[in-house]
Design a protein around this motif. Structure first.
Motif, short mmCIF file in Angstrom:
data_model
loop_
_atom_site.label_atom_id
_atom_site.label_comp_id
_atom_site.label_asym_id
_atom_site.label_seq_id
_atom_site.Cartn_x
_atom_site.Cartn_y
_atom_site.Cartn_z
N ALA A 111 8.15 5.39 4.36
CA ALA A 111 7.64 5.46 2.99
C ALA A 111 6.15 5.16 2.94
O ALA A 111 5.39 5.82 2.22
CB ALA A 111 8.41 4.50 2.08
N VAL A 112 5.70 4.17 3.72
CA VAL A 112 4.28 3.81 3.74
C VAL A 112 3.45 4.98 4.27
O VAL A 112 2.37 5.30 3.74
CB VAL A 112 4.04 2.55 4.60
CG1 VAL A 112 2.54 2.32 4.81
CG2 VAL A 112 4.67 1.33 3.93
N VAL A 113 3.95 5.65 5.32
CA VAL A 113 3.25 6.80 5.87
C VAL A 113 3.13 7.92 4.83
O VAL A 113 2.08 8.56 4.69
CB VAL A 113 3.97 7.32 7.14
CG1 VAL A 113 3.37 8.64 7.60
CG2 VAL A 113 3.88 6.29 8.25
N GLU A 114 4.22 8.14 4.08
CA GLU A 114 4.20 9.17 3.04
C GLU A 114 3.22 8.81 1.92
O GLU A 114 2.57 9.67 1.34
CB GLU A 114 5.60 9.35 2.46
CG GLU A 114 6.60 9.94 3.45
CD GLU A 114 8.02 9.91 2.92
OE1 GLU A 114 8.22 9.47 1.75
OE2 GLU A 114 8.94 10.32 3.65
N ARG A 131 -2.65 3.75 -8.60
CA ARG A 131 -1.63 4.50 -7.85
C ARG A 131 -0.86 3.57 -6.92
O ARG A 131 0.35 3.78 -6.69
CB ARG A 131 -2.31 5.60 -7.03
CG ARG A 131 -1.33 6.66 -6.53
CD ARG A 131 -0.82 7.51 -7.67
NE ARG A 131 0.20 8.44 -7.23
CZ ARG A 131 1.46 8.41 -7.63
NH1 ARG A 131 1.87 7.49 -8.49
NH2 ARG A 131 2.32 9.29 -7.20
N ALA A 132 -1.51 2.55 -6.38
CA ALA A 132 -0.83 1.61 -5.49
C ALA A 132 0.29 0.87 -6.22
O ALA A 132 1.39 0.68 -5.67
CB ALA A 132 -1.83 0.62 -4.92
N VAL A 133 0.03 0.45 -7.45
CA VAL A 133 1.06 -0.23 -8.24
C VAL A 133 2.22 0.72 -8.54
O VAL A 133 3.40 0.37 -8.42
CB VAL A 133 0.45 -0.79 -9.55
CG1 VAL A 133 1.55 -1.23 -10.51
CG2 VAL A 133 -0.48 -1.95 -9.24
N GLU A 134 1.89 1.96 -8.90
CA GLU A 134 2.93 2.94 -9.22
C GLU A 134 3.78 3.27 -7.99
O GLU A 134 5.01 3.31 -8.07
CB GLU A 134 2.29 4.20 -9.77
CG GLU A 134 1.60 4.01 -11.11
CD GLU A 134 0.81 5.23 -11.56
OE1 GLU A 134 0.48 5.33 -12.75
OE2 GLU A 134 0.50 6.09 -10.69
N LEU A 135 3.12 3.49 -6.86
CA LEU A 135 3.86 3.85 -5.64
C LEU A 135 4.64 2.66 -5.09
O LEU A 135 5.69 2.84 -4.45
CB LEU A 135 2.88 4.38 -4.58
CG LEU A 135 2.26 5.74 -4.88
CD1 LEU A 135 1.16 6.06 -3.88
CD2 LEU A 135 3.33 6.83 -4.87
N GLY A 136 4.14 1.45 -5.32
CA GLY A 136 4.90 0.27 -4.90
C GLY A 136 6.27 0.24 -5.55
O GLY A 136 7.28 -0.12 -4.92
N ARG A 137 6.32 0.64 -6.81
CA ARG A 137 7.61 0.68 -7.50
C ARG A 137 8.42 1.92 -7.10
O ARG A 137 9.62 1.82 -6.84
CB ARG A 137 7.39 0.67 -9.02
CG ARG A 137 6.72 -0.58 -9.56
CD ARG A 137 6.90 -0.69 -11.07
NE ARG A 137 6.43 0.50 -11.76
CZ ARG A 137 5.23 0.64 -12.30
NH1 ARG A 137 4.37 -0.36 -12.22
NH2 ARG A 137 4.89 1.75 -12.93
N GLU A 138 7.74 3.07 -7.05
CA GLU A 138 8.46 4.32 -6.82
C GLU A 138 8.98 4.46 -5.39
O GLU A 138 10.11 4.90 -5.17
CB GLU A 138 7.54 5.51 -7.13
CG GLU A 138 7.12 5.61 -8.58
CD GLU A 138 6.03 6.65 -8.78
OE1 GLU A 138 5.79 7.44 -7.83
OE2 GLU A 138 5.42 6.69 -9.86
N LYS A 139 8.16 4.09 -4.41
CA LYS A 139 8.48 4.36 -3.01
C LYS A 139 8.98 3.14 -2.23
O LYS A 139 9.74 3.29 -1.28
CB LYS A 139 7.27 4.95 -2.30
CG LYS A 139 6.75 6.24 -2.89
CD LYS A 139 7.76 7.36 -2.78
CE LYS A 139 7.18 8.69 -3.26
NZ LYS A 139 8.17 9.79 -3.15
N LEU A 140 8.51 1.96 -2.61
CA LEU A 140 8.89 0.75 -1.85
C LEU A 140 9.96 -0.06 -2.53
O LEU A 140 10.40 -1.09 -2.01
CB LEU A 140 7.64 -0.12 -1.61
CG LEU A 140 6.47 0.55 -0.88
CD1 LEU A 140 5.37 -0.46 -0.63
CD2 LEU A 140 6.94 1.17 0.43
N GLY A 141 10.38 0.35 -3.71
CA GLY A 141 11.48 -0.35 -4.40
C GLY A 141 11.08 -1.68 -4.99
O GLY A 141 11.96 -2.53 -5.22
N LEU A 142 9.80 -1.89 -5.26
CA LEU A 142 9.37 -3.14 -5.88
C LEU A 142 9.68 -3.11 -7.38
O LEU A 142 9.88 -2.05 -7.97
CB LEU A 142 7.87 -3.36 -5.67
CG LEU A 142 7.38 -3.36 -4.22
CD1 LEU A 142 5.86 -3.52 -4.19
CD2 LEU A 142 8.04 -4.48 -3.43
#
Length: 401
Positions: A111-114, A131-142
């Motif tokens: 997920a981090v690579v993507e 975008r980091a906050v958004e992707l943290g929720r969307e891709k890392l399950g935070l």
């Protein structure tokens, strides 16, 4: 269950009295009861010949995974019918847990690579942190997460998440860096933890003030580049109240390391862009003062006296390298003596044109004196300067004058 060894009951937290005489399926988790029942019937008629994983409840309600071997022994009664059997197995809970953690870690790293390409594509630091906050929720399950940066001795909020999972603009949050934040906004040393988990009040920014919504675990993960600390990524589970997930946090630490280096790159690009604009304005002003050599069109020695100090000051201010390359044309005097000074001037003009094509557009070319030249190269280190010098030598050597 007619008999069970001491290790099995101790491992699951029961006493023998609590186990013997009960139906074995009572201890099996509901999802595995049907499979366990089928395999027991197969075992009694001699059709079971494979290993079997079954999840069972320990006395403390935790789930253990037992691996039963295919070599069960069946015992028969006087009527020659199967009466009971002996099973042997091992508790593989820790192994299964390690496998699950390994899979979760691999999925997190994928997920981090993507995510990396999406972060690199951000146009500036502000959009990067959003975008980091958004992707943290969307891709890392935070769940809830926020980013705070250090800015001239103060802590500056950027973006976060409210208790409903919505992104919040927290630029209005700005406060002095106290001992608490100083501990987290510092350059990590080898051996320092990659993140810090604390039990404290969970806070939320409502656009005007900070509100306490509950209390629980909060994790602070440094956002750092190879050169310096940049900020802190804060996350918690105030929405679901879920338990702390160490594997997810390790993935977030990798994500924050990536984020820090991309942020440093964006910041450097911005500073270099500013430096380039300043350089362009300086060049335009100096052109108006006719700081040019009449023969070659390059800057002259007078321009060097004006520009060298400002370039060194700029390099110190923005903490980027500055290189100076000196060139001297060997045997040039003999050319003047043999073919005249007019011919020598023509050679100098051709040499200057070749130099312009070889160096970067923001390098400063100066005719230092007769056949001596100077190249001021902002933003390149010694190794790059040596490479540029060799490239110039190769280009001149391949030129017919």
């Amino acid at each position: 269950i007619q008999s069970i060894n001491d290790f099995s009951v101790k491992n699951l937290g029961y006493s023998k009295e609590e186990v013997i005489g009960r139906n074995a399926l009572e201890f099996v988790v509901s999802e595995d009861k049907q499979l366990a029942s089928q395999e027991l019937r197969k075992a009694f008629i001699g059709e079971r010949n494979t290993e079997l994983e079954i999840n069972v409840y320990a006395k403390d309600c935790s789930v253990h995974t037992l691996l039963f071997m295919p070599n069960q022994a069946v015992f028969y009664g006087e009527d020659h019918k199967p009466s009971h059997m002996l099973f042997s197995g091992v508790d593989i809970t820790e192994r299964k847990g390690a496998e699950q953690r390994e899979k979760a870690t691999a999925a997190g790293l994928r997920a981090v690579v993507e995510i990396a390409d999406q972060l690199i594509a951000c146009s500036d630091l502000d959009s990067l942190f959003l975008r980091a906050v958004e992707l943290g929720r969307e891709k890392l399950g935070l769940e809830r997460c926020a980013i705070f940066l250090e800015d001239n001795g103060q802590v500056q909020g950027y973006y976060g998440t409210d208790r409903y999972g919505r992104t919040t603009d927290e630029h209005a949050q700005r406060f002095e860096k106290n001992d608490y934040w100083d501990k987290h906004l510092r350059k990590l040393n080898p051996g320092d933890p990659k993140w810090v988990k604390v039990e404290e009040s969970r806070l939320e920014w409502d656009g005007e003030k900070t509100l306490e919504i509950d209390r629980g675990w909060v994790v602070l993960t440094p956002i750092q580049s190879a050169q310096r600390p940049i900020g802190v990524f804060v996350n918690d589970a105030a929405i679901s109240k879920s338990e702390f997930d160490e594997v997810k946090q390790e993935t977030l630490a990798v994500f924050c390391s990536l984020l820090g280096n991309i942020a440093e790159r964006k910041r450097t690009e911005k500073e270099l862009a500013v430096a380039n604009r300043e350089l362009y304005r300086s060049n335009k002003r100096f052109k108006q003062l006719a700081f040019r050599d009449s023969h070659t069109g390059l800057y002259n020695h007078r321009y060097l006296q004006e520009v060298i100090e400002s370039e060194f000051s700029r390099a110190r201010r923005y903490n980027f390298p500055l290189s100076v390359i000196m060139l001297d044309l060997d045997y040039f005097k003999s050319i003047n003596d043999a073919y005249s000074h007019q011919f020598g001037d023509l050679i100098l003009k051709q040499f200057a044109r070749r130099l312009r094509r070889t160096v970067r557009k923001y390098d400063i070319l100066i005719r230092f004196g007769g056949e001596e030249f100077l190249i001021i190269s902002p933003g390149i280190d010694k190794a790059t300067a040596l490479h540029l010098s060799q490239r110039i030598l190769d280009s001149i050597a391949a030129t017919s004058f």
